[in-house]
Design a protein around this motif. Structure first.
Motif, PDB file in Angstrom:
ATOM      1  N   GLU A  29       0.810  -1.214   0.000  1.00 22.60           N
ATOM      2  CA  GLU A  29       0.000   0.000   0.000  1.00 22.60           C
ATOM      3  C   GLU A  29       0.848   1.270   0.000  1.00 22.60           C
TER       4      GLU A  29
ATOM      5  N   SER B  39     -14.455   0.584   3.375  1.00 22.35           N
ATOM      6  CA  SER B  39     -13.009   0.803   3.275  1.00 22.35           C
ATOM      7  C   SER B  39     -12.800   2.238   2.816  1.00 22.35           C
TER       8      SER B  39
ATOM      9  N   ARG C  98     -13.170  -0.961  -1.067  1.00 20.90           N
ATOM     10  CA  ARG C  98     -13.798  -2.284  -1.125  1.00 20.90           C
ATOM     11  C   ARG C  98     -15.289  -2.167  -1.439  1.00 20.90           C
TER      12      ARG C  98
ATOM     13  N   ARG D 228     -13.392   0.620  -7.548  1.00 20.13           N
ATOM     14  CA  ARG D 228     -12.815   1.114  -6.299  1.00 20.13           C
ATOM     15  C   ARG D 228     -12.598   2.625  -6.383  1.00 20.13           C
TER      16      ARG D 228
ATOM     17  N   ASP E 102      -4.595  -0.713  -8.585  1.00 20.54           N
ATOM     18  CA  ASP E 102      -3.739  -0.763  -7.395  1.00 20.54           C
ATOM     19  C   ASP E 102      -3.391  -2.177  -6.963  1.00 20.54           C
TER      20      ASP E 102
ATOM     21  N   ARG F 294      -5.611  -4.528  -6.362  1.00 19.47           N
ATOM     22  CA  ARG F 294      -6.719  -5.144  -5.637  1.00 19.47           C
ATOM     23  C   ARG F 294      -8.050  -5.016  -6.366  1.00 19.47           C
TER      24      ARG F 294
END
Length: 359
Positions: free
Chosen positions: A100, A277, A294, A321, A341, A343
């Motif tokens: 991250e 998130s 998320r 996201r 990213d 994810r």
């Protein structure tokens, strides 16, 4: 910190799993609709400003209305204006983008007209740190020594109404840091523009403004100057907190509400972690906007007399996201996606910035 790559020498680098080459950011027609600074953002009128950005994270506005946007993995800063091509204007040297971490928050000096300073929070080889620089100039480290990790690096920075620099940090995966008053991790810090502990902080000489945070990535003030912060929960509750100096927000002893009888300050709003998130937050008029990663939606929360009402979801699943939300000088709401990213599910054109004019 000794080397700055010239703008003309910016080159592509590892994009952290992105499916487009860095430097391919392109403007999109239809993103220049007029905006009324006295109006409210029209969430039905979103239009792309630019697409093809490599993991956009920090976003801040220059006095003239142009935006500067940080690419997390490349370390580049782009200057963006609706209807124009994105212009690479700086690369922050020493950025180490893992997990991250990377080039995270950006902030513009309140005295930009005189100093030309831009501030950046980023992950370096040994720590997280904050630098300031002028475009074309060498960066100056103003705060360093924040523990880094693959997760919970915090990263949001913003100047408050008092002219001080506020910094959202994370616990870097070690919750005990959040309760340690000697550690700057798991805190909201309040610094002078030079990076020193700001006068009037709860503990003289300490940069700590509030403690007991897990991972703060959202900071915003209402019209009365009250500070709100968005915070990632662990497995149960994400939060938005009303931040008051010296207060303890409970992590890791408590997640969500239920800590008031133990001396902690409860959040004003919570969500299940699957629904939020929360990363960036912004306030326009009497509404708090929360960008959900998320949860893949934008939350709107009514704001009345310093209290937050019931959240309402918007744009669910439309853009994937959502990382950062910010209010431009013309009142428009800007929203960045975060699908490249590592994810997210990368969509054609990701990552992008969407603009919602105020009407």
């Amino acid at each position: 910190m000794t080397m700055l790559l010239a703008v003309g020498a910016l080159t592509a680098c590892d994009s952290g799993g992105s499916e487009h080459p860095p430097g391919s950011a392109t403007p999109v027609a239809g993103s220049t609709a007029p905006s009324d600074p006295s109006g409210r953002p029209d969430l039905s009128a979103g239009a792309e400003v630019v697409r093809g950005i490599d993991v956009p994270w920090g976003l801040a506005f220059l006095p003239g209305g142009d935006a500067v946007v940080a690419e997390r993995d490349s370390g580049r800063i782009l200057r963006i204006s609706p209807g124009r091509s994105a212009e690479p204007v700086y690369r922050v040297p020493g950025v180490v983008a893992r997990g991250e971490g990377g080039l995270l928050g950006l902030a513009i000096s309140p005295a930009y007209a005189e100093t030309r300073y831009i501030y950046a929070y980023f992950t370096a080889e040994t720590d997280n740190r904050i630098v300031r620089f002028t475009l074309g100039g060498q960066p100056e480290v103003i705060f360093e020594g924040l523990a880094k990790a693959g997760i919970h690096n915090g990263g949001r920075i913003a100047f408050g109404p008092d002219g001080m620099l506020y910094v959202g940090t994370g616990d870097a995966g070690q919750g005990a840091r959040s309760q340690d008053p000697a550690s700057p991790n798991g805190k909201i810090l309040r610094l002078t523009p030079e990076g020193h502990a700001a006068p009037g902080n709860p503990t003289p000489g300490s940069p700590v403004y509030s403690l007991g945070h897990r991972n703060v990535q959202g900071l915003a003030w209402d019209r009365q100057g009250r500070l709100f912060a968005g915070e990632f929960g662990q497995n149960t509750f994400d939060e938005v907190n009303l931040i008051e100096p010296g207060k303890n927000y409970g992590w890791p002893t408590v997640e969500g509400t239920g800590g008031a009888d133990r001396g902690f300050t409860d959040p004003q709003v919570t969500w299940a972690t699957s629904a939020a998130s929360p990363s960036g937050i912004a306030i326009a008029g009497d509404t708090l906007y929360v960008a959900a990663l998320r949860g893949q939606r934008l939350w709107t929360v009514p704001l009345r007399d310093g209290r937050l009402g019931d959240p309402k979801e918007q744009l669910r699943g439309r853009y994937g996201r959502l990382r950062t939300v910010a209010v431009a000088p013309d009142g428009a709401l800007w929203l960045t996606t975060s699908n490249t990213d590592g994810r997210g599910e990368v969509r054609n054109g990701d990552d992008r910035i969407i603009r919602f004019p105020a009407r």
